[in-house]
Design an enzyme around this catalytic site. Structure first.
Site, PDB file in Angstrom:
ATOM      1  N   SER A 196       1.762  -0.504   0.970  1.00  0.00           N
ATOM      2  CA  SER A 196       2.787  -0.329   1.998  1.00  0.00           C
ATOM      3  C   SER A 196       2.280   0.676   3.018  1.00  0.00           C
ATOM      4  CB  SER A 196       4.117   0.107   1.388  1.00  0.00           C
ATOM      5  OG  SER A 196       3.940   1.209   0.564  1.00  0.00           O
TER       6      SER A 196
ATOM      7  N   GLU B 233       4.629   9.278  -8.914  1.00  0.00           N
ATOM      8  CA  GLU B 233       5.396   8.175  -8.331  1.00  0.00           C
ATOM      9  C   GLU B 233       6.722   8.125  -9.081  1.00  0.00           C
ATOM     10  OE1 GLU B 233       3.647   4.340  -8.917  1.00  0.00           O
ATOM     11  OE2 GLU B 233       4.733   3.423  -7.271  1.00  0.00           O
TER      12      GLU B 233
ATOM     13  N   SER C  66      -3.660  -1.189  -6.421  1.00  0.00           N
ATOM     14  CA  SER C  66      -3.465  -2.540  -6.966  1.00  0.00           C
ATOM     15  C   SER C  66      -4.478  -3.527  -6.415  1.00  0.00           C
ATOM     16  CB  SER C  66      -2.070  -3.050  -6.619  1.00  0.00           C
ATOM     17  OG  SER C  66      -1.102  -2.333  -7.321  1.00  0.00           O
TER      18      SER C  66
ATOM     19  N   GLU D 128       8.066  -6.126 -18.105  1.00  0.00           N
ATOM     20  CA  GLU D 128       7.330  -6.357 -19.347  1.00  0.00           C
ATOM     21  C   GLU D 128       6.521  -5.110 -19.718  1.00  0.00           C
ATOM     22  OE1 GLU D 128       7.363  -8.619 -16.728  1.00  0.00           O
ATOM     23  OE2 GLU D 128       8.954  -9.694 -17.764  1.00  0.00           O
TER      24      GLU D 128
ATOM     25  N   GLN E 141      -1.869   3.911  -0.252  1.00  0.00           N
ATOM     26  CA  GLN E 141      -2.452   3.913  -1.594  1.00  0.00           C
ATOM     27  C   GLN E 141      -3.204   2.615  -1.855  1.00  0.00           C
ATOM     28  OE1 GLN E 141       0.054   5.058  -5.115  1.00  0.00           O
ATOM     29  NE2 GLN E 141      -0.247   2.932  -5.681  1.00  0.00           N
TER      30      GLN E 141
END
Lengths: 353, 389, 353, 389
Positions: B144, B227, B112, B359, B109
């Site tokens: 990953s 996910e 990010s 957060e 994936q």
């Protein structure tokens, strides 16, 4: 009330130490120790102990020392904590040195000029009043043993504790959580020389561990300050959702809470250093308070630093992990917070039952 | 009407499970519509209700049939597949689903980025159309399995002149493209469980775009919703980090201390109530009341994993001062508990960052569960390329 | 795994109870009890125990009860917690009733229809396995004694525990932190009738206290939910610095954390109620978990509610203080969190030493 | 050069302290310039350095001289006086300072409002000029001592068409005005330590305005800066709530439990480090490094008072379930420790609200100590009467 501030002399000492450390170590050099434990760190010891003569801070002039005191040592340790410096200063120049000073042994002169390094051969988790002398065999895990020249070994001989000085030992490195303070299994070799027996030996070891605990708090304060300052700076510059993350109130409030903790840790560490320096009767209380509080603050500061840096904080390339590993190891070193609180209970007459 | 039990029986009857080649078996399973029974016929499914999949999985597991390697291909099976079914073209579905399921093609994936951590939609990687090919440039992180992957799902910015959510598109990338540069990303544990992926003029045919140009955020949201946040750490009492501590406490009186006992019991209670709340949430989901409440469970799980793994070191300081091994290794799947106490402590620090920071989880709970107002977002309504950075 | 949700029947029961409570009590009437402890609250008891017949929820039909179970009682207690209702339901319809049911005593029939109220005469801090039978003299502080008709008194006679039923007692009111659950010093009068002796008596008292602890958790959940919901609503509407305070991230995150706590408390309380209802072997663990966790959550919820309301939360005119006082009292009732954790350690084989 | 020691000696020589009327003595002390030595001559001072005041206080205390009643007139002496010296007209200083110091006139403070809690400058009470008199209407709250006060300092809005900080003015109010309605404000403890004050067409001569029209925020800030936050709870170890708990623990073995022991010791350590940090801050202030750091101390103090007073109830549950007295009484000064455990628990809840909430303290520390950016303020630059409420 004791002086909890820093004198001009102390600030000047700080600035020398900071300058010297800046020249001989940095986080990349510390990180390299995890892949190559044998990487050469002698420049750090030379700079701190040799060039600046700090190994003799606690040692009176007649034995070749500087004749300063625990307050000055605390300032040095704050700076060593700020840089996670790979140097056995606490182990040799504080703990081993204090044991020898307590016995008025002239062996201390060989440590004072930094030419030799000493180590008290006990597990790094030992604390005053809670340690066991070896009956032979390996002692593990010991900090400050790698590269040491003089091994002060609390030894049980016929039911009596002796403090025995060995000039050689088998030192087997142990992979450590904090590779900037590498541990080892130590088996003294050779005959050894008995420095003290019985109560005198016990008192010297306890004094050494107490001084270590009192001053480790300053290392923890320096470390926590680095974490706080680094994270505040990051929060001012890291932008997410088109705002610096330091403008998000939840982040701000956590950093405010951390500031409070660090400010309190600093006061506690200063008090422990000052009472140690002056031999104040309150020193044992000050040490138990400082160790139980500063240990947790350093860990919390490193953990918050990692979390508030987000993903980058989880990477090997950022320095935070070096601080986290030191902070967590320091928390376990020389007595855990819970153990120091238990000691404190006895000192202030608050029995468990 | 198809009976999935009969279909499973028929599949199993065709193979000798002692000797069967896993790829062959999984291919046959796919063709029999037993990969995802709720997918369409011919695309690994049978158009059956989703909950029948559990029956299939159970029967196959009982029979000892080969299963897809979720450790290696969780992105492909768990995230890419449902996204392709929802948004992919028939050609994409035909080309990708079967080898994905047989694990002949492993997926990773590419979402990010260093600059887009919590701000998922802040993706800066650019894709520019050149004829019928997109040219992709940028840097991705926390990938990953990238070193073993043949395919990737990618979110890239195709229009920087509109607000950030509107300018993204979603692609399937061939990891063999010479412009793809995979580098291990070492973590604080010493391991490299993830990678950085640098994309330099990577070429992606427009046929490998999933969903419309500019619809990438909506497509990616489908991926991310799949996910599935593991709710808690499982249904067993004393699972995870607490189990390691309690086992030690029971078996080794030397680590017991009255000063730590109430702390131990507090963590025991905390993990138990999280387990119960996770179970309660699963029961709610089963009767059709899904929601963002699982974000709160993730929060609890991370807190407990971190605090208890730290506590474990304090219980046995001499062991806690040591570490098992700092050697840099590339791992394929995450291990939280498999190594020593120091590793567990360090690895758990990622629990409150990966898959959405704590957060962000608190933001989600406060806004989507409690209905509190959103915080100020200066980039709201502002074109991506005019947002100050 | 047990069912941790609410059945349709349970939700329907909730709605009846909520409707009835809305007609007979409100925070002003609860607050009035602090200035006038004798203010009439009989309407609350009548509505709950009489009109809805809830005093007999746990009691089988042959003794005039409803023959429902602990799960339904838990729902009633959630609603009583939400309203800080001034009614001795937990004391009579749960604790005293359970003791009588355990002894298969037909006296329970007089409690089942709500016509009489029973009370187990032990300090309100007692818990299963940790209470002392009176040797005569006043027992204090007892909850549910004011207005009670039947006094179940664990009494030590010649070294043996007896459970003695008294129909009269001297009941001296005690000014209580939570005046909605007023306490008293109780001295039984008259001869009394021995209901059980020895192990049977001890078992009945332990079962009563265990049921009380298990179901008090649901009262605490209802209370905590009210605090959370009320504070979330306030945060949406209270404007400071030209923004609803609920848009400030620090407030949002604290409310998210509180939501998590309340959700976990709810699951724990449901599990305790269900295992009690089914006589599951895990019930003692479930009770200790629920009491140690829900007690602190209720207190935390009330404390956060007060803090996030700011000044108005400190005033007598706002209802929050009624919830804070109930929450803190509930935390001390039927065993403190630390006491329940200590019990739990024994149940799950995690010894202190 | 004046020697304050000699001045004190001269003052003391004039009175028989056994028999002297306190008002007479305090008046003479004011006239001798020994009320506040750093104030101007003729206004209670001697134009001396501020730190010499400590010498005066100490000498007078040693001699056993009558002192102003700070419990009753802390607002007047601690807050109004320095504000009048900084901003008052000579006439105001002449009229108000002496009777304030002798406590013939007690002062109270009319700042807080129901709608302006943490948002101090959000004051809505209006003052409209009618000739040379201001007509004041509004509601104030959290006014201690209002029932006994002759004078009040008031912040009111004189111009709603400018941004909130710019439209305020500062006044001295005669509490005997018929438009002033003081009502007790009962707190959760049962006591009424504060009041609500309703202002209905209260008349204030323009001569009683302190500072310029529109300068009220600046004047009020001076007042508030003089509301010296008591740093910690004093210099003694085991002061405050912890002392009550430790005394009980030492004297009554029945409250001891090993489960609570580490918690007790943790609170002991927390209070001790706050005491040390407070002492360190005092030492810094003494060498001229003042700052907003005291806000952090207030935070710690409130947390500890609340948590430890709650812990105390858990140590002795049967006592904790009880309360001493719910009778509504009006009190003149705050008592935190003087009553039973339940009162201490409830009263401590105010510690994180009064004098600035803990949330505001965290804002102050993060912005003014750490330099983090301000949060979004939608009312920035917007006229008060155009801010949505």
């Amino acid at each position: 009330m004791t002086d909890l501030l820093y004198s001009d002399v102390e600030e000047s000492l700080r600035s020398s130490v900071r300058g010297a450390l800046g020249r001989v170590t940095d986080s990349a050099r510390v990180a390299a120790l995890y892949d190559d434990p044998d990487a050469d760190t002698s420049a750090v010891w030379s700079a701190v102990a040799g060039d600046l003569g700090l190994a003799g801070l606690l040692v009176p002039g007649e034995w070749g020392g500087v004749g300063a005191g625990a307050r000055e040592v605390a300032v040095v340790l704050e700076e060593l904590g700020r840089t996670v410096a790979p140097v056995p200063f606490l182990e040799s120049a504080v703990i081993a040195t204090t044991a020898l000073l307590e016995l008025e042994s002239d062996v201390v002169a060989s440590l004072a000029d930094g030419g030799q390094r000493g180590v008290l051969v006990l597990p790094w988790s030992a604390r005053a009043g809670a340690w066991t002398a070896t009956e032979g065999g390996a002692v593990t895990p010991v900090a400050g043993a790698l590269g040491a020249d003089l091994f002060l070994v609390p030894t049980l001989v016929g039911g009596t504790v002796q403090l025995v000085l060995h000039e050689s030992a088998t030192v087997d490195p142990i992979t450590s959580l904090d590779m900037s303070r590498p541990l080892a299994a130590v088996t003294p070799t050779g005959e050894g020389r008995v420095l003290a027996k019985g109560d005198a030996a016990v008192a010297a070891v306890d004094a050494a561990l107490a001084a270590g605990a009192a001053l480790l708090a300053s290392e923890q304060v320096g470390l926590a300050q680095w974490c706080l300052e680094t994270t505040v700076e990051y929060a001012k510059t890291r932008v997410q959702f088109a705002r610096p993350i330091g403008s998000f109130q939840a982040i701000k409030h956590r950093l405010a809470d951390l500031y409070l903790e660090v400010a309190q840790a600093q006061a506690a560490a200063r008090y422990a250093a000052d009472t140690l320096a002056t031999g104040d009767a309150d020193a044992p209380v000050a040490q138990a308070v400082a160790q139980s509080y500063c240990s947790d603050v350093a860990v919390h500061a490193a953990e918050e630093a990692l979390q508030l840096h987000g993903g980058i904080g989880m990477t090997w390339e950022h320095a935070i992990h070096l601080y986290l590993k030191r902070a967590k190891s320091d928390q376990l070193a020389l007595g855990t917070p819970a153990a120091h609180r238990a000691d404190l209970a006895g000192l202030v007459d608050l029995p468990q039952h | 009407m198809t009976d999935v039990r009969a279909e499973v029986a028929a599949l199993l009857a065709r193979f000798d499970l002692e000797t069967v080649d896993p790829v062959e078996f999984l291919g046959a399973r796919f063709d029999a519509g037993l990969a995802w029974v709720h997918f369409p016929v011919g695309r690994g499914g049978l158009d059956r209700p989703r909950d029948e999949q559990q029956v299939v999985e159970q029967l196959l597991a009982e029979a000892g049939a080969p299963a897809p390697d979720l450790g290696r291909n969780s992105i492909g099976i768990g995230m890419a597949a449902p996204t392709l079914i929802a948004f992919g073209t028939p050609e994409q579905q035909d080309r990708y689903l079967r080898p994905l399921f047989t694990c002949e093609e492993i997926w990773c994936q590419l979402f990010s980025e260093p600059g887009a951590g919590s701000d998922l939609a802040g993706v800066a990687t650019k894709a520019v159309l050149d004829g019928d090919t997109w040219i992709v440039n940028g840097q991705k992180v926390w990938t990953s399995g990238a070193q073993n992957a043949q395919r990737a799902i990618l979110v890239a910015r195709t229009d920087p002149t509109v607000v950030k959510h509107a300018g993204l598109s979603y692609f399937v990338v061939d990891m063999a493209d010479p412009g793809v540069d995979v580098r291990p990303l070492r973590q604080i544990t010493g391991e490299a469980e993830f990678n950085e992926v640098f994309l330099n003029d990577v070429r992606v045919p427009d046929a490998d775009r999933v969903g419309a140009v500019g619809a990438g955020w909506r497509v990616a949201t489908t991926t991310l919703n799949n996910e599935r946040v593991a709710i808690g750490s499982g249904a067993e009492r004393e699972a995870g980090q607490i189990g390691i501590v309690t086992e030690r406490w029971r078996n080794d009186p030397s680590v017991r201390s009255s000063a730590e006992h109430d702390r131990l019991m507090s963590w025991w209670v905390e993990t138990e109530v999280t387990r119960l709340a996770g179970e309660r949430l699963r029961q709610q989901l089963a009767v059709g009341q899904p929601g963002p409440e699982s974000s709160a469970m993730k929060l609890a799980f991370a807190q407990q994993a971190q605090q208890i793994s730290g506590f474990a070191l304090e219980l046995d300081p001499d062991a806690g001062l040591q570490y098992d091994d700092w050697t840099m290794v590339r791992t394929v799947s995450a291990s939280f508990l498999g190594r020593g106490p120091g590793f567990r402590y360090l690895r758990a620090k990622g629990n409150s960052i990966e898959g959405g920071t704590s957060e962000i989880m608190r933001n989600v709970v406060s806004e989507r569960v409690l209905g509190l107002p959103a915080d100020h977002r200066p980039d709201k309504g502002v074109p991506f390329n005019e947002v100050p950075r």
